[in-house]
Design a protein around this motif. Structure first.
Motif, PDB file in Angstrom:
ATOM      1  N   GLU A 741       0.842  -1.202   0.000  1.00 53.55           N
ATOM      2  CA  GLU A 741       0.000   0.000   0.000  1.00 53.55           C
ATOM      3  C   GLU A 741       0.874   1.247   0.000  1.00 53.55           C
ATOM      4  OE1 GLU A 741      -3.242   0.055  -0.144  1.00 53.55           O
ATOM      5  OE2 GLU A 741      -3.524  -2.105   0.086  1.00 53.55           O
ATOM      6  N   LEU A 742       0.457   2.244  -0.752  1.00 59.91           N
ATOM      7  CA  LEU A 742       1.176   3.510  -0.772  1.00 59.91           C
ATOM      8  C   LEU A 742       1.097   4.182   0.600  1.00 59.91           C
ATOM      9  CD1 LEU A 742       2.516   5.764  -2.582  1.00 59.91           C
ATOM     10  CD2 LEU A 742       0.220   6.706  -2.821  1.00 59.91           C
ATOM     11  N   LYS A 743       2.259   4.546   1.151  1.00 64.75           N
ATOM     12  CA  LYS A 743       2.259   5.284   2.419  1.00 64.75           C
ATOM     13  C   LYS A 743       2.270   6.772   2.124  1.00 64.75           C
ATOM     14  CE  LYS A 743       2.963   3.773   6.129  1.00 64.75           C
ATOM     15  NZ  LYS A 743       1.919   3.361   7.083  1.00 64.75           N
ATOM     16  N   GLU A 744       3.220   7.152   1.293  1.00 64.11           N
ATOM     17  CA  GLU A 744       3.371   8.588   1.037  1.00 64.11           C
ATOM     18  C   GLU A 744       3.994   8.805  -0.349  1.00 64.11           C
ATOM     19  OE1 GLU A 744       3.922  12.168   3.848  1.00 64.11           O
ATOM     20  OE2 GLU A 744       5.730  10.974   3.901  1.00 64.11           O
ATOM     21  N   VAL A 745       3.544   9.838  -1.003  1.00 66.27           N
ATOM     22  CA  VAL A 745       4.176  10.237  -2.259  1.00 66.27           C
ATOM     23  C   VAL A 745       4.496  11.719  -2.159  1.00 66.27           C
ATOM     24  CG1 VAL A 745       1.914  10.644  -3.359  1.00 66.27           C
ATOM     25  CG2 VAL A 745       3.937  10.397  -4.789  1.00 66.27           C
ATOM     26  N   LYS A 746       5.677  12.077  -2.657  1.00 65.90           N
ATOM     27  CA  LYS A 746       6.013  13.502  -2.730  1.00 65.90           C
ATOM     28  C   LYS A 746       6.265  13.813  -4.197  1.00 65.90           C
ATOM     29  CE  LYS A 746      10.065  15.362  -1.858  1.00 65.90           C
ATOM     30  NZ  LYS A 746      11.220  16.177  -1.477  1.00 65.90           N
TER      31      LYS A 746
END
Ligand code: FUC
Length: 784
Positions: A741-746
């Motif tokens: 699962e995606l936690k964080e994208v910048k």
């Protein structure tokens, strides 16, 4: 919906970088417990952009085989005239070939095409009154360094290549004495640097051996030079090394002897009289260049060049990091590790290493101002290498440069872009001579001398789509970097000219759709009145040129080219659900051919995608299933990219694993050698680079205009992070994910821009200002 910028947790970033650094040193190293014996399978590649070096790490003797990218046999001539392989009057037979194809007389069409739509061959063969002078990229030679160690047993041997810093080392003991060698390529100075040191005095002798003609060999003021030329075309070159040592140096009969030295350092360089300039390809002041390079480092010591190199390399390499959680057998010698991996063990460390190896090879082999990488990059030890170590434009050359933009090495794309522009003048001549069209073409094979004609036989040589495929690279360089001056002045004229060829070459079929005739689906024939790949490539170059024309304000061309684009025969689904390779529904469902050219529209094209054209994407999947998994090196790599675009991460991963298996294991020669160079077989660089691009494609995609996060994440990479991938539109992406699962994208934007971020069927529209970063969590995507 508009998102407010959020500060990316700075501390997380700092910790992240510290752990990346420690991790990289150990994990991003190839290492072995014995010297290399086989050049192709075991020696390790180094480079400074200009030169490629392979070192063996032998104990009594080090062998440093090298070449320089511009050293090429052959030339643009045929006899006394400049011909670039062209046959002047071929176009007169075009109507007849087209007529035969439309009547279904394919054999007669093929015979005529073999006669007129082939280029001049490399040497006289039966029935050929004329021939071209194709040549090939060649080795410059080998530096042999013999070491007299004195008495004692050899122990603690280690040979390694640390790709996180681009530093090679050979270390061992003889009795109680320690020996250490360190090698690196320094791009800013154009030098290769080799340092041999020991804890007790040793004697060395150094010899250069070249398969080419010697004009002059001398040693003066601490510097050895060899000037020579290639026999067949008199191409001149020089290689030199300057030596710094505490030992006593003498030179006689080509042998440099060093006595009683604790250390020797060689600053090695090479250059040729080649210039990438139509039509003569000569005139580089190579002797002056070498002199200038040495003048520039006159007061430099080993450490100075090492520091300069580390800084230069880090400025590129460190832009992208990939960390996957899982086990890593980094302590095992790489060849053993590779065998263990083939037995089915997990080793995400090897998977990260192989990804970054492609980036290492690109930084080592392709920098602004250097010759572009060929089928073997810059690593060739032969005067007659496989396929002339040339530039093959029906997949291989483009694949070699696939990772350039997305893995944040746009500068390394420059040699391909410059070379592409240099093909326009000879390519225009080929378009005129063979087809009497405007625009420029290249076919399957290209050399350093503007060969743009078809190859000398139809099945593999006839492929005028090569130029439009190269034009895709020019466009993508713009899409990723958004440099509008570059687009206007450099890219657009070349792209437009590639598009003009197709505007003239396409002909209406019985239903009024535009088709390519004659055409040949690369190396998977026969001759036809509509190979799908040609249609997809023509669509791609017209589509990209229309977008470019809109930006540079060429409205007339926007109208003209988009009208043509929309009349091109569209991709079609055939009788067994497959994507048709030709206009006719004749695909053989049992063919396992390595070229799957008609999936160009899926990758690297953008005409087909699961979201926008689901039926065609499904047909592409049926085709891929039919072709099966096993294939040559580059074909495996292409399949990684295809499956990634079909968003099947586990299948892409299965193929990625196959790329890393030891060549020959499991019955198939493809895979990789112990030095992790990809096996077609033999060694071809395309597989390495296609694999690196494929990994990026599994993690992030941006070809549809949206940015798709984790589109094809395999179960084996359930947790990890990536930093610094580039997306089209001037964006840079950092991401962390956990348990798939995606936690964080910048996302960081170069310009003021809106973009849609897509994550597993949900999306967010965001707007960014120049140099602004916005961070989103996986949970943000779930909010309505
Ligand atoms: C293409 C391929 C071959 C090989 C050659 C260099 O012609 O069909 O497999 O990779 O290029």
């Amino acid at each position: 919906m508009h998102f407010k910028p959020r500060t990316f947790p700075i501390l997380t970033l700092i910790f992240f970088w510290l752990s990346v650094e420690a991790f990289a040193q150990k994990n991003l190293t190839l290492h072995y417990d014995k010297p290399a014996e086989s050049w192709m399978e075991e020696a390790l590649p180094l480079g400074n952009g200009y030169m490629g070096v392979m070192f063996f790490g032998g104990i009594a003797q080090e062998q440093l085989q090298f070449t320089e990218g511009t050293l090429w046999s052959g030339g643009p001539h045929s006899g006394d005239t400049y011909r670039f392989g062209n046959k002047e009057d071929s176009w007169k037979y075009l109507t007849q070939v087209r007529q035969l194809i439309s009547e279904g007389s394919l054999e007669a069409a093929n015979n005529l095409a073999r006669k007129y739509f082939t280029g001049l061959g490399p040497k006289p063969t039966d029935g050929m009154s004329e021939w071209g002078d194709y040549g090939g990229q060649v080795t410059m030679g080998d530096l042999f360094v013999d070491i007299a160690h004195g008495k004692g047993a050899v122990s603690n041997y280690r040979r390694q290549l640390n790709i996180s810093e681009s530093l090679a080392e050979v270390s061992y003991r003889v009795g109680s004495a320690e020996y250490k060698r360190e090698y690196f390529g320094n791009y800013p100075s154009g030098m290769m640097v080799y340092r041999f040191s020991s804890s007790r005095n040793s004697d060395y002798s150094i010899v250069f051996k070249s398969p080419h003609n010697k004009d002059k060999e001398y040693f003066a003021d601490g510097m050895y030079s060899f000037q020579g030329h290639i026999n067949d075309n008199r191409q001149a070159f020089q290689t030199s090394y300057r030596i710094q040592t505490d030992g006593a140096v003498t030179f006689s009969n080509g042998v440099l002897t060093v006595k009683n030295a604790r250390e020797i350092v060689l600053f090695h360089t090479a250059a040729t009289d080649y210039l990438l300039e139509y039509p003569h390809y000569r005139g580089n002041d190579y002797q002056g260049l070498i002199q200038a390079r040495y003048a520039k480092i006159e007061n430099s010591r080993y450490q100075d060049l090492k520091n300069e190199h580390l800084k230069d390399y880090a400025s590129l390499f460190n832009r992208v990091s990939l960390q996957l959680q899982g086990s890593s057998a980094a302590d095992l010698p790489t060849d053993q590790r590779q065998r263990r991996y083939f037995e089915g063990k997990s080793d995400v460390g090897l998977e990260m290493l192989y990804f970054q190896y492609g980036r290492y090879l690109m930084i080592s082999g392709s920098r602004p101002g250097t010759m572009l990488m060929n089928l073997q990059g810059k690593w060739n030890n032969s005067v007659s290498p496989p396929w002339a170590a040339d530039y093959h434009m029906n997949i291989n050359q483009q694949m070699i440069y696939w990772p350039a933009e997305v893995t944040n090495l746009a500068e390394s794309h420059e040699p391909l872009i410059r070379y592409t522009a240099s093909l326009v003048p000879p390519g225009r001549q080929s378009a005129k001579d063979f087809f009497n069209t405007r625009g420029w073409i290249v076919n399957t094979m290209n050399n350093a001398y503007g060969y743009t004609a078809p190859g000398w036989d139809v099945p593999w040589g006839f492929f005028p789509g090569g130029a439009a495929w190269l034009a895709q690279h020019l466009w993508e360089h713009y899409e990723f970097g958004l440099d509008s001056t570059y687009l206007k002045e450099e890219a657009y004229p070349v792209m437009k000219d590639a598009a003009l060829f197709w505007i003239d070459y396409l002909v209406p079929d019985e239903n009024g759709y535009l088709v390519s005739s004659p055409s040949y689906s690369p190396e998977h024939g026969g001759i036809s009145g509509g190979a799908s790949m040609d249609h997809q490539i023509a669509w791609d170059v017209l589509n990209n040129s229309v977008k470019a024309a809109e930006i540079v304000g060429d409205q007339e061309f926007v109208r003209q080219a988009s009208a043509i684009r929309d009349k091109i025969l569209a991709p079609a689904i055939g009788r067994w659900g497959q994507l048709q390779e030709w206009k006719e529904d004749v695909d053989d469902s049992t063919s396992r051919h390595r070229h799957i050219s008609h999936l160009f529209a899926l990758h690297p094209g953008r005409q087909i995608s699961p979201l926008k054209t689901p039926d065609l994407a499904e047909a592409a999947r049926v085709t891929l299933e039919a072709r099966g998994d096993d294939a040559t090196g580059w074909s495996l790599a292409w399949k990684v990219n295809f499956w990634a675009r079909l968003k099947d991460g586990d299948r892409a991963y299965k193929l990625y694993r196959m790329i890393m298996k030891p060549s020959g294991a499991g019955g198939s020669g493809s895979g990789s050698y112990a030095n992790l160079l990809d096996a077609h077989p033999p060694f071809q660089l395309d597989g390495n680079m296609g694999a690196t691009a494929g990994v990026a494609e599994m993690i992030m995609q941006s070809h549809t205009g949206d940015i798709d996060l984790l589109p094809a994440l395999p179960a084996a990479w359930s947790s990890g992070s990536v930093n610094g991938l580039r997306a089209r539109g001037g964006f840079t992406i950092d991401m962390q994910w956990d348990q798939l699962e995606l936690k964080e994208v910048k996302i960081t934007s170069k310009t003021k821009r809106r973009v849609k971020l897509v994550y597993r069927g949900t999306s967010k529209d965001i707007s960014l200002n120049p140099n602004q970063s916005i961070a989103l969590t996986g949970a943000d995507f779930l909010q309505k």
